[in-house]
Design an enzyme around this catalytic site. Structure first.
Site, short mmCIF file in Angstrom:
data_model
loop_
_atom_site.label_atom_id
_atom_site.label_comp_id
_atom_site.label_asym_id
_atom_site.label_seq_id
_atom_site.Cartn_x
_atom_site.Cartn_y
_atom_site.Cartn_z
N LYS A 118 48.81 8.36 13.13
CA LYS A 118 48.63 8.66 13.97
C LYS A 118 49.85 8.18 14.29
O LYS A 118 49.93 8.99 15.36
CB LYS A 118 47.52 7.41 14.42
CG LYS A 118 47.45 7.36 16.02
CD LYS A 118 45.46 7.62 16.79
CE LYS A 118 45.41 8.08 17.90
NZ LYS A 118 44.46 7.68 18.84
N ASN A 147 41.67 14.88 17.60
CA ASN A 147 39.81 15.45 17.94
C ASN A 147 39.47 16.16 17.35
O ASN A 147 38.37 16.91 17.87
CB ASN A 147 40.13 15.78 19.31
CG ASN A 147 40.60 14.95 20.60
OD1 ASN A 147 40.42 13.51 20.34
ND2 ASN A 147 41.37 15.28 21.53
#
Lengths: 367, 367
Positions: free
Chosen positions: A224, A242
């Protein structure tokens, strides 16, 4: 303790991961500028960890703000309770807001910090697996609107993320599984070698093996941090995070916030993204099935709600933040380990994906 | 047309000032990325200018959002109407929000733009003198909280500020005066030579002389752009723009939002700051009196509300955003044309300032 860095220029910050970190003041004090601290938490987490953290912060003026628990409360009314508490206790611009809890607490406390007096410092102390591997890193904050999830919010980076892996010991099994949905996501979108490791370590992780969980959290946060470091405000690459979320948000909205856990909805949504990627010929049905099995081995649902029609999905997806000029962009897998964000797909493939029989697919994969 | 630039690196933007700008599409189109535009305005301004601006933006999908008028509506409930409209019309992340109105509209539309889907573009089209010379420039956005003014908000810069001086023709005289309070402020805090010019041009400005008003707006915006360019997020210098505002906010809060116009409260608050600066020996009583006369010549109140006690002031000022670690910092004049932000003043001088007889002072200055 492991420490990663999120590289965002003057907004860079560390992520500390390890056991017992809630009791280590030296991890907190470098990130607290003033004398006032507000710990925002909820009724479930407060009895477990509020006292420990308050003791760690002795010497500061600590204001506890205990909110009701659950996604259903991720709204303006609850956010207002934070502002009421901060103003009631006369917290000034140098106060530091600490989010102690899961993703809902982190999103709301972060958004409150972003808006209170036009912005005060905050620290993320995520206590659920889902928030540890996903929402606490990257600066997305916000609340839901009756017409859509996370529609009101801000990009606002924390000063630090402090992940005490001991907090997973009190996490309900269902929520541990929900967190694993996001962990598996990182493998699918950008870290293919992570997937066989996850398949092997799944029983250990579900059995709360500290070593396996720490490694999974670190690897997830590193993925991330890489993506966010490239694209802080989601103008491009960041949207790959997403995967499964556009379908998943539609499920959450349709079912009412909180009925499905976010990670559960993402899991079923990821199955739909896998199905669509497979229909486009980008991944094989074997690869699709292996990924579905991995999600299921984490204790996650792999079938969307039975009574949800394609029309329901389309209606909710039309207000997704990835819609641009009327075009719905989707996160799909170009191959396992590489996600793309695209509006360039045949409409009938999307419709077939929404109409597919996921119950039959799951049954066919057996237990 | 005159054009200034606010220098904030990648967030820099132009301020255009002139007659008839509302009808010039070429000033708007460079700042509109998508096809959707939302014009946020209020019930008073909409009948005057909404049609003109909508015609200028033909070719875009224009959503009008007409809010109730007044500071009393600068709250979450009204902000929510903007989100409701944007989501109801399925505006996506590439929408552009245009604020058409005074400071309340600019602050709310700007904050809505800052939060909607975590941030969309916006353009300021201020229609009152006060918003043209002050609130439309610099990126402060927000709403009020029952316990304090502007307590919830964001620093969020517009893509452009477009000031059509023709809009002042429909401005009530009382609001024109309120805007002049902020114009005079720039002279007091950082532009001493501006003050005799203002004294001379005051009748022309109050008579809506276009040349005098354009020059006053340009000089005011230039001063504000300089200060904001040095200190975007008010970590230091920018606070000098709040001369008279700490006292003024207390008046607004005490009287209920809207009873006193912001500029009127700032005027009385500036008189208090002048009085305190004079008591500290930093300016002479003659300089104090000249500034008070200038404010009065603009049609502004120079006496705080008769029934407001020192205790009222202290209570409201304790939640001012300039309070740090319990210390109340005030903007005072080190000399005419040079403001400072300081917490280093004797407490009894503040108390004497709050208890001073401003009615007698005003009477003594005659008409």
């Amino acid at each position: 303790m492991r420490t990663l860095q999120v590289d965002l220029g003057e907004r860079s910050y560390p992520i500390h991961i390890g056991s017992g970190l809630l009791s280590r003041p030296e991890l907190f004090t470098p990130h607290i500028a003033g004398k006032q601290v507000a710990i925002v938490t909820n009724e479930t987490v407060a009895p477990l960890y509020l006292e420990t953290l308050t003791r760690t912060l002795q010497g500061y003026s600590v204001l506890p703000v205990v909110l009701p628990d659950g996604e259903a409360h991720k709204n303006w009314e609850t956010l207002q309770l934070i502002f009421d508490a901060l103003l009631g206790a006369r917290h000034d611009r140098r106060t530091t807001v600490i989010a102690l809890g899961g993703g809902v607490i982190g999103d709301m406390a972060g958004f409150a910090a972003a808006c209170y007096q036009r912005g005060v410092d905050f620290i993320q102390v995520p206590t659920t697996l889902l928030s540890q591997v996903d929402s606490s890193v990257g600066g997305k904050t916000g609340i839901n609107h009756p017409l859509g999830k996370n529609m009101v919010g801000a990009f606002y980076q924390p000063k630090a993320v402090i992940i005490d892996t001991d907090s997973l010991r009190t996490l309900p099994e269902r929520e541990l599984s929900a967190g694993l949905a996001e962990v598996i996501k990182y493998g699918l979108i950008c870290d293919e070698p992570f997937l066989p490791w996850l398949a092997e370590k799944m029983p250990a992780m579900r059995g709360l093996d500290a070593g396996a969980l720490t490694e999974a959290i670190e690897r997830s946060c590193a993925a991330k941090a890489r993506v966010v470091g490239v694209d802080e405000r989601e103008s491009g690459l960041r949207a790959i995070l997403n995967l499964g979320h556009t379908f998943g948000h539609a499920i959450e909205t349709q079912m009412g916030y909180g009925a499905w856990l976010h990670g559960e909805a993402v899991s079923a949504g990821t199955v739909m993204a896998l199905e669509m990627s497979s229909r486009l010929g980008w991944i094989s049905t074997d690869e699709r099935d292996a990924a579905i099995r991995l999600l299921r081995s984490a204790g996650l649902p792999v079938v969307p709600p039975a009574d949800m029609t394609p029309e329901h999905f389309l209606q909710h997806m039309a207000v997704d933040k990835k819609v641009l000029d009327g075009q719905l962009r989707l996160v799909l897998l170009r191959r396992i380990g590489e996600a793309v964000v695209t509006a360039d797909y045949p409409r009938d493939v999307l419709e077939a994906t929404l109409a597919a029989d996921y119950r039959a697919l799951a049954d066919q994969l057996g237990e």
